[in-house]
Enzyme design. Sequence first.
Site, mmCIF file in Angstrom:
data_model
loop_
_atom_site.group_PDB
_atom_site.id
_atom_site.type_symbol
_atom_site.label_atom_id
_atom_site.label_comp_id
_atom_site.label_asym_id
_atom_site.label_seq_id
_atom_site.Cartn_x
_atom_site.Cartn_y
_atom_site.Cartn_z
ATOM 1 N N GLU A 64 1.005 -0.948 0.122
ATOM 2 C CA GLU A 64 -0.400 -0.435 0.477
ATOM 3 C C GLU A 64 1.004 1.560 0.070
ATOM 4 O O GLU A 64 0.244 2.143 -0.899
ATOM 5 C CB GLU A 64 -0.909 -0.348 1.271
ATOM 6 C CG GLU A 64 -2.024 -1.185 1.320
ATOM 7 C CD GLU A 64 -1.465 -2.058 1.052
ATOM 8 O OE1 GLU A 64 -2.268 -3.222 0.951
ATOM 9 O OE2 GLU A 64 -0.723 -2.577 1.695
ATOM 10 N N HIS A 73 -10.321 -6.261 8.737
ATOM 11 C CA HIS A 73 -10.993 -6.049 7.152
ATOM 12 C C HIS A 73 -12.433 -5.353 7.778
ATOM 13 O O HIS A 73 -13.476 -5.258 6.506
ATOM 14 C CB HIS A 73 -11.073 -7.656 6.677
ATOM 15 C CG HIS A 73 -10.615 -8.066 6.183
ATOM 16 N ND1 HIS A 73 -9.638 -8.407 7.310
ATOM 17 C CD2 HIS A 73 -10.366 -8.771 4.810
ATOM 18 C CE1 HIS A 73 -8.682 -9.064 5.627
ATOM 19 N NE2 HIS A 73 -9.135 -9.019 4.933
#
Length: 328
Positions: free
Chosen positions: A60, A129
Amino acid sequence: MSTITFAKAINLGLRKALEQSPKVLLMGEDIGALGGVFRVTDGLQKDFGQERVVDTPLAESGIVGTAIGLALRGYRPVCEIQFDGFIFPAFDQITTQLAKMHYRSKGRLTLPVVIRVPYGGGIGAVEHHSESPEALFAHTAGLRVISPSSPAEAFAMIQQAIASPDPVLFFEPKGRYWEKGEVDVDAAIDAPHPALDTAKVLRAGTDITLVAYGPTVQTALKAAETAATEGTSIEVVDLRTLSPLDTETVAASVRRTGRCVVVHEAPVLYGTGAEVAARITEECFFHLEAPVLRVGGFHTPYPVAKIEHDYLPGLDRVLDAVDRSLAF
C-alpha cells in the site's frame, strides 16, 4: 434511470472518468483481471488496458507513493485500498506527503489523487477487514474525506472526487455494496465544488435531527420510519463529506428541531460525532433542548464476526438515543 448496486454505481462512475480523460488511471491489488475483491473494477482493465487499470504489488505504501509521483506529473490516479485495515502501511505517505505538498509548495503543486477505501463492518470478515478509520484522515489538514450513502451518490461523488484538484479519501461502505438503488447513469455531474462539500437533508422532520454518513444513513432512515409509527418526526441529514464538514446544513436542521443525535460505525470516543457535537453545541446552544448525543462503535478493537452486530449501531441503539434525547 437504472436500478443498480452500490458497487456497480462506483464501477460506472470510474468508467465515465476513464472515458473522459486519458490522465485518469486506476491502481490497486487485484483490480485488473479479477476486478477487485468486491468486483468494483470488473471489466475496466479489459476495456481500458493494463496501462490504465494497473494491478500493483501488495504494498500500500508503494501504491500511494507511486500515485503521488504520477499526480505531480499531471495524472489523476485512483488508488484502491483492498480493505480499510490495510491502509495503515500507507498512512505516512497520505498524511505527511499527500496531504501537505500543496501547502508546502504555496499552492504551486496539486495532487489530484483519489484513494478508495472499502470500510465498515457487517460482512462477517476476519480481523483488519472491518475498520472505520475515517476520523484519522479527517483530522489531517489537506485531505478531503467523503463517504457516499447510496448508489446514486456513489456514482456522482466518485466522478466529482476524481475531478477535484485536491487529494480525496473516498470511503465506501462495503456492507452496502450489494444494495440497489436508482441511478441516472446519463446525468451530467456537477462540478466538484461546492457539490462535493455539502450535506443533504434526506428526510424532513420536526422533533429531532439524526445525523449520519456512509453505512449508517440507511439505519437512520429506518429509525425515522419506525419512529414515525409512534408519532415522532425525525429529520435525517446525510453528512456526505466529513472534511470539510458542512456545519451550516446540520445547524440549520438542529435550529428547527432543537435536538440532535449523531450516528457512525466508528468508535464514539474521538470520532466524527464528537466534532459534529462540538460544532452544533457552539452554533446552536440556545436552540438545543437536550445535549447532542452520539451512537457508534465501542472503544475496543473490532470484534469477531459472530458478535459484530452487537458492536455496530443498529436500529435499537439509535432509537434508544432518540428516546433519551426526547425525554431530556
